[in-house]
Design an enzyme around this catalytic site. Structure first.
Site, short mmCIF file in Angstrom:
data_model
loop_
_atom_site.label_atom_id
_atom_site.label_comp_id
_atom_site.label_asym_id
_atom_site.label_seq_id
_atom_site.Cartn_x
_atom_site.Cartn_y
_atom_site.Cartn_z
N ASP A 2 2.18 8.42 39.50
CA ASP A 2 2.53 9.52 39.94
C ASP A 2 1.57 10.71 39.52
O ASP A 2 0.55 10.33 39.03
CB ASP A 2 4.11 9.77 40.07
CG ASP A 2 4.59 10.53 41.38
OD1 ASP A 2 4.01 11.70 41.54
OD2 ASP A 2 5.06 9.99 42.01
N HIS A 8 6.19 16.32 40.98
CA HIS A 8 6.40 15.27 42.07
C HIS A 8 6.91 14.04 41.20
O HIS A 8 7.84 13.43 41.54
CB HIS A 8 5.35 15.30 42.73
CG HIS A 8 5.38 14.27 43.78
ND1 HIS A 8 4.91 12.75 43.64
CD2 HIS A 8 5.78 14.44 45.13
CE1 HIS A 8 5.28 11.96 44.72
NE2 HIS A 8 5.97 12.94 45.75
N SER A 27 8.22 10.33 49.87
CA SER A 27 7.99 10.13 48.43
C SER A 27 9.56 10.16 47.86
O SER A 27 9.42 9.64 46.63
CB SER A 27 7.31 11.26 47.70
OG SER A 27 5.80 11.22 47.93
#
Length: 397
Positions: A158, A189, A344
């Site tokens: 990520d 994120h 996600s």
């Protein structure tokens, strides 16, 4: 859609390669100029591969001298469970030469890859954990097996992870960085997705070990080749630590169709790593996205708190399971929390439940099928040809 693989495989298979068609049919605006991924045929030996790389280097140097090209040539080589490939920055003459080598399976344009998150909603409810541990909606308690992923290693591929966040205390290490020289999560994120798959408070597999693998920048983007390099590192690391068969990998990212990306995750799965992938946020058939369209991995679409398909979620026959993805609260860099929406957020729920199953003795090869088997058939309007199964951890509640 930019499906270069179909074109490149055809070109590599015929005797007279029409390289002009390859360059003309690039497709999409996500192509990284003069950047390519070259995939070798199965069975190519290490010696043959090294010989090919040496030949390419010589050809590139010759063409660079002739034309004054500013391309840099070969960059990284990959070997994921016997799948050999490399990426580089080449002029067209060098690519034409590469396409003529009968050891080459296909060549595709390297492309931009982005995270699959959408919006932030302050003070949204934490509902995903309760939902995946109950057959009926509306439960706030998270019920789970006490093993909670213990003994399993989860690779978060990520934007990086804040390894100092208290959600991960004593269970996390930094792995590698394929995108820049900043070993932090400047985006948030990656910390958020890690909090969902294995955070102490917000996570599914609360006792799993975590490895931060950074392949996306603080801006949330990277390249297909950078993602492949990260996956290659994960397989090598898991093998070196005797963790194959006891490892999972979360990919809350994606781009347009890439056979190389799909091949890489397939080989990682075959090596013994459970791979969960976000379906994508374009409200379209996920068959057009990679690595979501790889049949071997567990592809997650996003659901809402009332068991509907999230409006943004991709769909299609390639989707394996729905999981909570709208308004998910999880960890944020600096020790805080943040609410995000996207496939996600669905993927790490799947990754966490998959890791918990591995800890209970389910094999990597069987894990996704098991999730599909026990998933609750409750998703309304899942999309054409799409499963209506919602992720469930088998708690019995």
């Amino acid at each position: 859609m930019g499906c270069i693989k179909v074109i490149s495989v055809f070109l590599a298979a015929i005797a007279a390669v029409d390289a002009r068609a390859f360059f003309h049919n690039r497709g999409g605006n996500d192509v990284i100029p003069n950047s390519y991924i070259v995939v070798m045929k199965d069975g190519v030996t290490a010696e043959d591969f090294d010989s090919h790389i040496s030949s390419v280097a010589a050809t590139h140097s010759l063409n660079k001298a002739k034309r004054g090209s500013e391309t840099v040539g070969h960059k990284d080589s990959f070997n994921i469970n016997g799948w050999r490939a490399y990426n580089g920055h080449f002029d067209e003459a060098t690519i034409e030469s590469i396409l003529k080598d009968d050891k080459v399976n296909y060549v595709e344009h390297d492309r931009v890859v982005k995270l699959a998150a959408l919006t932030t909603q302050p003070n949204a409810p934490t509902w995903g954990l309760g939902r995946v541990s109950h057959k009926a909606p509306g439960n706030k308690d998270f019920v789970y097996d006490s093993s909670a992923g213990q003994g399993i290693t989860i690779y978060g591929v990520d934007t990086g992870i804040d390894i100092r966040h208290p959600e991960f205390a004593g269970r996390i290490r930094w792995g590698t960085n394929t995108v820049d020289n900043d070993n932090t999560d400047g985006n948030g994120h990656g910390t958020h997705t890690a909090g969902t798959f294995a955070g102490t408070t917000y996570g599914v597999a609360k006792k799993a070990n975590i490895v931060a693998v950074k392949v996306l920048s603080a801006g949330g983007s990277g390249s297909t080749s950078g993602v492949i390099k990260g996956i290659d590192w994960c397989v090598t690391d898991a093998r070196s630590k005797n963790a194959l068969g006891k490892a999972a990998l979360n990919l809350s990212l994606g781009g347009s169709f890439s056979q190389a990306s799909n091949d890489a995750v397939t080989r990682a799965q075959e090596a013994g790593i459970f791979v969960a992938v976000a379906a994508g946020n374009d409200n379209r058939d996920a068959k057009n996205s990679s690595p979501a369209s790889a049949p071997a991995v567990c592809t997650a679409a996003s659901s809402t708190i009332d068991d509907q398909k999230s409006s943004f979620s991709n769909w299609g026959t390639i989707v394996d399971i729905y999981a909570p993805g709208s308004n998910i609260l999880s960890a944020a860099p600096g020790g805080g929390t943040r609410t995000l929406s996207g496939t996600s957020m669905a993927s790490p729920h799947v990754c966490g439940v998959g890791a918990a199953m591995l800890a209970q003795g389910v094999s990597v090869a069987q894990a996704c099928d098991r999730l599909k088997q026990i998933g609750n058939a409750v998703i309304r309007n899942p999309g054409t040809g799409t499963t209506n199964r919602l992720l469930y951890n088998g708690s019995g509640r």
